[in-house]
Design an enzyme around this catalytic site. Structure first.
Site, mmCIF file in Angstrom:
data_model
loop_
_atom_site.group_PDB
_atom_site.id
_atom_site.type_symbol
_atom_site.label_atom_id
_atom_site.label_comp_id
_atom_site.label_asym_id
_atom_site.label_seq_id
_atom_site.Cartn_x
_atom_site.Cartn_y
_atom_site.Cartn_z
ATOM 1 N N ASP A 5 -9.907 10.334 13.450
ATOM 2 C CA ASP A 5 -9.254 11.042 14.537
ATOM 3 C C ASP A 5 -9.199 12.520 14.140
ATOM 4 O OD1 ASP A 5 -7.788 11.825 16.686
ATOM 5 O OD2 ASP A 5 -5.957 10.786 16.118
ATOM 6 N N ASP A 32 -8.495 1.053 18.988
ATOM 7 C CA ASP A 32 -7.728 1.143 17.744
ATOM 8 C C ASP A 32 -6.255 1.211 18.107
ATOM 9 O OD1 ASP A 32 -6.434 4.083 16.807
ATOM 10 O OD2 ASP A 32 -7.788 4.151 18.521
#
Length: 376
Positions: A92, A271
């Protein structure tokens, strides 16, 4: 990175495919365990591979940048060498931390100034800098730097934030395309669709993101407090626009029900911290429903945690034993519960894929949604 679409469900928009990276293949739909600081909490890498059967895990740019720091990761030879995980990794960009650290950051066109949650030191993330950081971390899939808007959010702010995210994406792409990976394997950049819960903004953002023609695309800014039906509505809008020949990643989602419903809308990758976070608090997701392992009713229940997950850790330990560990605050309790929840999520992905390939996903999904939402 390469993506091959193998099948589509006849009764929904669910898809089965394969993502190929230099660290291995990923069969979609897929759930990616979250390893924020380079570690999936309470789970060994061996267990991720052999017990959970994870195909890809996540790392977080913000947390890894602050600790252990880029120098340590680079001298190790990248995150794969540092943490011993030899399969694909996605990082991320830190955009979600920009959202979550609202009290200690300032957002400007150039980037974001923020204070470390560790020692209060001041740092700056720019689109270019975040590309360089993720190059150094060495993930196979890296995310563009974006701003995740809160819910609820005023239309004007959502539009301005989305437009800045698009400008930041251009800068991310320019920097990414002008640099190379450091460890001898290829990396891929995914843009992120934003636009809060406003359909016209989501349409505009999805069209803009698609125009960059990257190898995969992500959907951000959902699962931040909005009703599930609103999340599904925006996800469908975006999936109908993003190119079908590229993987679609819905960030931060969610419950088993969320995964199944969003899969049916055309999402390939997911996720969420929920399976491990809830596991540490004694909440288990199973093929028959949700278990609160602190409940007295499991005290003398010696049946397996989830007998349907034959061959997984869930079939080796009883509900009574796990309840004993959790109520006794034994570390092993958190470990077994975390392995179980992640195993169940990956099992759910595998079963969904099997039914997509068989052509009966929709009927199976409808049955599973009813099961996984029941509190036992």
């Amino acid at each position: 990175m390469d993506f091959k679409l193998l099948a589509k469900d006849s009764g929904s928009k669910a898809r089965a495919g394969v993502v190929k990276t230099d660290h291995g293949e990923i069969e979609t739909p897929i759930f990616m365990p979250v390893g924020t600081a380079g570690s999936v909490k309470a789970v060994h890498q061996r267990e991720l591979k052999e017990d959970i059967k994870a195909q890809i895990i996540l790392g977080n740019t913000y947390h890894l940048y602050l600790r252990p720091g880029l120098e340590v990761i680079e001298t190790a030879g990248g995150l794969h060498k540092f943490n011993g995980w030899d399969k694909p990794i996605l990082t991320d960009s830190g955009g979600y931390q920009v959202y979550s650290l609202s009290g200690t950051r300032k957002i400007k066109e150039e980037g974001v100034t923020f204070k470390s949650h560790i020692d209060g030191s001041k740092h700056v993330f720019t689109p270019e800098g975040v590309m360089d950081i993720q190059r150094t971390i060495g993930a196979d899939i890296i995310m563009a730097f974006d701003e995740c808007t809160p819910y609820p959010c005023e239309f004007g702010y959502a539009r301005e934030s989305m437009e800045m995210t698009h400008r930041w994406l251009k800068r991310c792409c320019d920097r990414f395309d002008a640099t190379e990976g450091k460890y001898g394997y290829s990396q891929t950049l995914f843009p992120i669709v934003q636009g809060s819960t406003f359909k016209d903004l989501r349409v505009q953002s999805a069209e803009t993101i698609a125009s960059f023609e990257r190898e995969g695309n992500a959907i951000g800014g959902l699962s931040v407090g909005e009703p599930h039906e609103m999340m599904y509505e925006q996800t469908e809008v975006v999936c109908d626009i993003l190119p079908a020949d590229k993987p679609r990643y819905l960030m931060g989602v969610g419950t088993p029900e969320n995964l199944l419903e969003c899969m049916a809308l055309g999402v390939d990758m997911f996720d969420c911290v929920m399976p491990t976070r809830n596991a540490r608090n004694g909440m288990l997701f199973t093929s028959e429903g949700i278990l609160n392992m602190r409940n007295e009713k499991w005290k003398n229940e010696h049946s397996p945690i989830d007998p349907n997950l034959e061959g997984y850790v869930s079939s080796f330990y009883s509900k009574a034993y796990l309840r004993h560990l959790i109520t006794s605050k034994e570390i092993l309790g958190a470990q077994i519960a975390s392995i179980h929840n992640l195993s169940f999520y990956l099992w759910l992905m595998k079963e969904a894929r099997k039914h997509i390939l068989a052509g009966d996903f929709t009927s199976w999904k409808n049955k599973m949604v009813k099961k996984v939402t029941v509190r036992l």
